[in-house]
Design an enzyme around this catalytic site. Sequence first.
Site, mmCIF file in Angstrom:
data_model
loop_
_atom_site.group_PDB
_atom_site.id
_atom_site.type_symbol
_atom_site.label_atom_id
_atom_site.label_comp_id
_atom_site.label_asym_id
_atom_site.label_seq_id
_atom_site.Cartn_x
_atom_site.Cartn_y
_atom_site.Cartn_z
ATOM 1 N N TYR A 30 -67.711 -20.192 -15.159
ATOM 2 C CA TYR A 30 -66.324 -19.832 -14.810
ATOM 3 C C TYR A 30 -66.254 -18.646 -13.975
ATOM 4 C CZ TYR A 30 -67.039 -15.755 -18.137
ATOM 5 O OH TYR A 30 -67.497 -14.786 -18.778
ATOM 6 N N CYS A 31 -65.021 -18.441 -13.447
ATOM 7 C CA CYS A 31 -64.676 -17.222 -12.654
ATOM 8 C C CYS A 31 -63.448 -16.821 -13.019
ATOM 9 C CB CYS A 31 -65.114 -17.285 -10.981
ATOM 10 S SG CYS A 31 -63.993 -18.699 -10.168
ATOM 11 N N THR A 32 -62.639 -15.857 -11.872
ATOM 12 C CA THR A 32 -61.129 -15.730 -12.099
ATOM 13 C C THR A 32 -60.222 -16.496 -11.855
ATOM 14 O OG1 THR A 32 -62.034 -13.611 -11.250
ATOM 15 C CG2 THR A 32 -59.692 -13.875 -11.560
#
Length: 359
Positions: free
Chosen positions: A198-200
Amino acid sequence: MQLYNTLSAKERAELIAQAGKERLTISFYKYAKIENPEIFRDHLFLTWDTLDVLGRIYVAHEGINAQLSVPADNFNLFKNHLDSISFLENVRLNIAIEHDNFSFLKLKVKVRDKIVADGLNDETFDVTNKGIHVEAEQFNELMDDPNVILVDMRNHYESEIGHFKNAMTPDVDTFRESLDIIEADLKDHKEDKKLVMYCTGGIRCEKASAYYKHKGFKNVYQLEGGIINYVRQVQAKGLENKFIGKNFVFDERRSERISGDVIAHCHQCGEPADLHTNCANEACHLLFIQCDACKEKMENCCSTHCQEIIHLPYQEQKALRKGQGNSNDIFNKGRAGHLPYKKDLRNIFENFKTTNSKV
Ligand SMILES: [Zn+2]
Ligand SMILES: [Zn+2]
């Protein structure tokens, strides 16, 4: 044709305050083939400027990455404009959780080689062979799966203030660095484990998932729309929230609070704190975590040295800066050696490997 901002950030902030109207902070990205990024850039600037849209937008041959502040009153016009562009029709918009009318104070549309500075040579792997996109509900289920290795694709100063429970949070300054570290650490689990990332807002995982599949990982998943979209879904559907702390964002707000947990510490005194500050010394500008007490005592500075400098007459400060360029600390994002409580996440990463049986 006027393709630049006529107002300074301060003048803009005053106008926004006077107008007293709600603005939405929105981000979106799209990988799509853009033949002429310069023309596209001009078109976006001219249209969005008339809609009073502000923000930072990168346009490249490979697509668009946009972070914006849009007047709520103009949202429908803005959305209609996006829908009129074939590859942006119905693009997923990540709308910020916390409102702030001052998240952006200029409109900057820039042509770049890439829409994310990922350091990857896209010619060397199939960028379209991405991981499986999962929504919040399925992501939560995966987090309970013992065969899952959850990886945070962001940098150290982002995961330090908030991350998903049990995620690996590599202590890296750049995305490119994290790719190699994660691959080396998980090299024995390319087939038997599920790699969930996941990321922002999801954009970094678009390339990372394809890269890891190219590197031989068989089961690769990515959180659709990243943390921002996850939190929206958790709220809308009443799901369990598995994100602790704050989500670091790349606008004036710097972060959004997701859970009440304060997981970071003031880099100066070690007390619980998770608010980033840019050192008030313009020649330093180090980004670091500072508690309210230290903020007051240190006058928003990272060191007594910087504190001395901000008390010099402005002309003298300017003279000191002359010819020196910016301090390297700006790019260290809180890694300066004089901050005693900047956590060494490298050790945490090592600890994670030895204590977590999943890896
Ligand atoms: Zn402190
Ligand atoms: Zn400083």
